[in-house]
Each structure stands twice: as C-alpha cells, then as structure tokens.
Design an enzyme around this catalytic site. Sequence first.
Site, PDB file in Angstrom:
ATOM      1  N   ARG A 137     -10.184 -11.428   1.763  1.00 41.96           N
ATOM      2  CA  ARG A 137     -11.341 -12.571   1.288  1.00 41.96           C
ATOM      3  C   ARG A 137     -10.481 -13.754   1.243  1.00 41.96           C
ATOM      4  O   ARG A 137     -11.230 -14.889   1.461  1.00 41.96           O
ATOM      5  CB  ARG A 137     -11.575 -12.032  -0.330  1.00 41.96           C
ATOM      6  CG  ARG A 137     -10.644 -11.926  -1.127  1.00 41.96           C
ATOM      7  CD  ARG A 137     -11.073 -11.245  -2.315  1.00 41.96           C
ATOM      8  NE  ARG A 137     -11.127  -9.750  -2.391  1.00 41.96           N
ATOM      9  CZ  ARG A 137     -11.482  -8.771  -3.203  1.00 41.96           C
ATOM     10  NH1 ARG A 137     -11.777  -9.008  -4.346  1.00 41.96           N
ATOM     11  NH2 ARG A 137     -11.462  -7.356  -3.018  1.00 41.96           N
TER      12      ARG A 137
ATOM     13  N   LYS B 296       0.739  -1.241   0.107  1.00 40.21           N
ATOM     14  CA  LYS B 296       0.182   0.035   0.097  1.00 40.21           C
ATOM     15  C   LYS B 296       0.944   1.199  -0.178  1.00 40.21           C
ATOM     16  O   LYS B 296       2.026   1.174   0.377  1.00 40.21           O
ATOM     17  CB  LYS B 296      -0.811   0.327   1.261  1.00 40.21           C
ATOM     18  CG  LYS B 296      -1.988  -0.948   1.429  1.00 40.21           C
ATOM     19  CD  LYS B 296      -2.651  -0.827   2.499  1.00 40.21           C
ATOM     20  CE  LYS B 296      -4.033  -1.717   2.658  1.00 40.21           C
ATOM     21  NZ  LYS B 296      -4.950  -1.452   1.466  1.00 40.21           N
TER      22      LYS B 296
HETATM   23  N1  BES Z   1      -8.448  -3.771   4.379  1.00 40.29           N
HETATM   24  C1  BES Z   1      -8.452  -3.332   2.819  1.00 40.29           C
HETATM   25  C2  BES Z   1      -9.719  -2.480   2.774  1.00 40.29           C
HETATM   26  C3  BES Z   1      -9.681  -1.102   3.213  1.00 40.29           C
HETATM   27  C4  BES Z   1      -9.120  -0.074   2.645  1.00 40.29           C
HETATM   28  C5  BES Z   1     -10.582  -0.965   4.270  1.00 40.29           C
HETATM   29  C6  BES Z   1      -9.114   1.047   2.918  1.00 40.29           C
HETATM   30  C7  BES Z   1     -10.523   0.399   4.664  1.00 40.29           C
HETATM   31  C8  BES Z   1      -9.764   1.354   4.079  1.00 40.29           C
HETATM   32  C9  BES Z   1      -8.440  -4.448   1.902  1.00 40.29           C
HETATM   33  O1  BES Z   1      -7.483  -5.444   2.412  1.00 40.29           O
HETATM   34  C10 BES Z   1      -7.820  -3.933   0.825  1.00 40.29           C
HETATM   35  O2  BES Z   1      -6.697  -3.859   0.618  1.00 40.29           O
HETATM   36  N2  BES Z   1      -8.673  -4.003  -0.183  1.00 40.29           N
HETATM   37  C11 BES Z   1      -8.357  -3.472  -1.403  1.00 40.29           C
HETATM   38  C12 BES Z   1      -8.767  -4.379  -2.643  1.00 40.29           C
HETATM   39  C13 BES Z   1      -8.403  -4.267  -4.026  1.00 40.29           C
HETATM   40  C14 BES Z   1      -7.119  -4.461  -3.918  1.00 40.29           C
HETATM   41  C15 BES Z   1      -9.265  -5.149  -4.729  1.00 40.29           C
HETATM   42  C16 BES Z   1      -8.836  -2.122  -1.632  1.00 40.29           C
HETATM   43  O3  BES Z   1     -10.089  -1.710  -1.248  1.00 40.29           O
HETATM   44  O4  BES Z   1      -8.277  -1.247  -2.302  1.00 40.29           O
HETATM   45 MN    MN Z   2      -5.493  -5.211   1.784  1.00 41.83          MN
END
Ligand code: BES
Ligand code: MN
Length: 501
Positions: A354, A280
């Site tokens: 997931r 990230k």
């Molecule tokens: N934990 C995150 C989702 C998230 C992001 C929650 C920001 C709250 C605030 C999750 O694991 C994630 O990184 N999701 C990605 C999925 C994507 C790679 C398909 C997302 O939401 O960007």
């Molecule tokens: Mn994630």
Amino acid sequence: MEFSVKSGSPEKQHSACIVVGVFEPRRLSGTAEQLDEISEGYISNLLRKGDLEGKSGQMLLLHHVPNMLSERVLLVGCGKERELDERQYRQIITKTINTLNETGAMEAVCFLSELHVKGRDIYWKIRQAVEAAQDSLYTFDSLKTRKAELRRPLRKMAFKVPTRRELPIGERAIAHALAIAEGVTTCKNVANMPPNICNPAYLAEQAKILENDYDNVTTTIVGEQEMEELGMGSYLAVGRGSANESQMSIIKYNGAGDDSKPLVLVGKGLTFDSGGISLKPGLGMDEMKYDMGGAAGVLGAMHSLAELQLPINVIGVLAGCENMPGSNAYRPGDILTTMSGQTVEVLNTDAEGRLVLCDALTYVERFDPELVIDVATLTGACVVALGAHATGLLSNHNPLANELLNASEQSGDRAWRLPLWDDYQEQLESPFADFTNLGGKEAGTITAACYLSKFTKKYNWAHLDIAGTAWRGGKNKGSTGRPVSMLTQFLLNRSGQEQGE
Ligand code: BES
Ligand code: MN
Ligand code: ZN
C-alpha cells in the site's frame, strides 16, 4: 499452437484425430451419434461393453474406426448433459489437450465446441477452449538445462462451428483468445522468473520490450532520483533496504488519438517481499517473488491490448520495488510523507504494498484518467476470505465495479466484491501521523483498500486484490496469469468489441 474453425461434418474430416463428447450414462453427443451411424454402431457397441461411462474427464482413444477418414477418434466424457457448465467445459478441454499431447496425433478436429453450455454461445466456447489450451500447454523451463521435450506434441487444432455462417465469429474468438493468451504467457513468464533475475530493473526492461514491439506503445521509466524530486516518500522508503533500485515503468498505449482520456492500470511490483524489518517467517518465503504479480498482470494486459490494437487509450504502470531488511531499511515507527502530502506512520514494514501503491496512485493523477484500476497481491487476508478462486474487488464507483464483475464473469477469471464502507476507516487512525499503514487483524483486505482509497479521491477507482489468485503454491507452483483475461475482457468491453461483433 495453431487454431482454426471448421463447419464440415465429422465423417468428412481428414485428420489425425477427431474429438467428440459422450455424456453420462453412455449417451452419445450429436456428433458421436453421427460417427456411430457411419461406423455402423462401432462406438455404441464399445459403450455397451462398458469401455466408457461418460463421466466428466474420462477419455477413450480409438484407432481405425470403420468408414472414417480420420486416423483416430477421441471420445471425451462430458458428465451429465444438463450439468455441463462453464467450469466443467474448461476442465474437459484442458484434459483433452493433455491427452492429445500424449497420443501421437499432432493435429485434431474438436467437436466439443458444439456441446451446449448453459448461457454461452459459440464465441465464448471457442475462446475459452483456445485460452484453456494455451494455458495448459504453458511451461516455464527457460532456466532448466534439460528441457522435457514432447515427442509428438499437438500442433494444430480445429474447432467445429455449426454452419458456415459462424466461421467469422469462430475466427474472431480465436484471434481474441490468442491475444489474451499471449498476455497471459507474458504475465506468467515474468511472474515465474526468480527474484535474483526479476528485479525492478528487469520489470522495466520487459516494459521496454512492449515499446519496441508495438508502434503505438511508449515506455518511460521513473527511477529513484525522479521519485525523490516528485516527493514519493513512501514508495522510496519501501525500497531503501534493497540494493536494487526502485523503478516505476509507465507504458502508454495510444489507440484513440490524444483527446480520449486514458484508462489507467497500476500494478504492485514487489519483485521480492521479505517483509523488511518486520521480516516474514521463512516457510514459503520464496513465494514472495510473486509479489510482483500485479505488475505482471498489468504488463500482460498491456501486451494483450497491443496485440488486439483496441481503439482506446490505456496507461499501464508497473510499480517495481524490493522490500528488504538492512541498515538502511525503513522501520516500524517511521513516519513517511507520501507524494499526496499526507503522512503515514509505519506500524509494520510488511504492509509495504500500500505504501508503494499510494504514491503510484497519486502519480497517475497527472494523466487525468477516465478511471484507475490497481492490481496487487496485497493481503494474506484476501486468501483467507476468498481462497484461490476469486480475486477481491473493492471500488469507490459502483458502475466501474459492476463492469469489472461483468468482465470477470465473461472471462471466467472471477472476482468478488467486498465493501469499502467508511466504518472501516477508523482502524487506520494514528496518534502521530494522518493515519497508519496497518488496520489490525479484522477485515485486512478492506482496511488495505481503505488505505488506498485515501489516495484515489480524484477519480473513479477499483482495486483488485489478487493475493489468492495470482499464483499456485505447492507441487503445481506457478503463476496463473490472472487477472490478465479479466482485464483484457474489461478493455474489450470498453472498446465495444466484446463477443462476435
Ligand atoms: N505481499 C503480502 C501479501 C500476501 C501474503 C500475498 C501472502 C499473498 C500471500 C503483503 O505485502 C503483506 O505482507 N501483507 C501483510 C499485511 C499485514 C502486515 C497488514 C499480510 O497480509 O500479512
Ligand atoms: Mn508484505
Ligand atoms: Zn507484499
């Protein structure tokens, strides 16, 4: 803090402070009217001079009101009488608590529970007030060496009910609210804990505390070795880059003997989500300590449930894991075999929730569940769709979805349903495996739920995406304790103990 209910009239209260409402423009509520008469027009006089308009959230603290047994009177602006709704009621209570905390009054009798809130009864008003009070009194300072001590904090609060007949209902509302607030506090405490302390083993320790505190709770921990034996290939893959062992905690609450099928709650417990190899961006990455908010919510709901001792069986699963990059980490391109036997091509290691949940959802089949609800900070897309106000709800069973929507309305811990149509499934197609873990940029919350739905065909299931609701960022950064009150309300309804019964 201590809460109680009272039915007496305002002038008879011997308290450090009496709290009464004033509507806009300068209109006294029933109780304020009574006080005005006793004090021979003292209050209406002040209003006439323009000291309080009655706008929602305005406060005016009075001392030595004539002919009163109480030391102080706090006038609280409640806005236009006909516009007083649930949200405003909660906001007014929160403001009142904060104001009382700053005055010297350590106890108060609150008449705001008498105000008319559209469609809500005395049970609701008192329960919401106690929950709102406990919520606003919460602080997370266990890691500060210097704690901000309030000199004379509010310690006791009594709420007015119309007559003696409503006393038991009021008491029940307080008991329910305190049980919920305990779960909310538990949720906030673990969620706010930093990721160097709160790792999967820490989550498991918290689950064990519930076992120690309640006779009808047992907790078992599934570590990596057992996951290996169970074939939980996708859960394990996510944790492989981390030095902290993945641990899944199983909390069993038995309130209805052994014949009643359990309700199962599964919480995403990513104690830190760096994104893994699909790292990230740095800005705000600290907030990914809250990626265990689902597990914290499940733990909190289990705590509330154990406090309420409801006559149902519930199993809470905390899917603890840490997503880190490293030479042992899983990669984009990897194909994993899930516990269900289905294979998944990893296209992004940041879509890890997931991958952890799918194996946990297969694992819980062994409990022959009545229903399964998973709770997860699953997608940034949910924050885009619903913001911080509503939790995303997706389900393969309409009655269950409706039950959850009802519980969310009743508790004020709101959820909004999104569709789970098969049309979206094709976004997960893979040339090499059964499907991928990535649905592309459209409808990210729905495609994440579509992914999970491939693992929940054997039972009635609902998914709560709490990515937008589990915590607040910015200067009031902190866990919200959501969706503990929605879940607990759902469990109260399930055990036929809603409202003032
Ligand atoms: N934990 C995150 C989702 C998230 C992001 C929650 C920001 C709250 C605030 C999750 O694991 C994630 O990184 N999701 C990605 C999925 C994507 C790679 C398909 C997302 O939401 O960007
Ligand atoms: Mn994630
Ligand atoms: Zn995540």
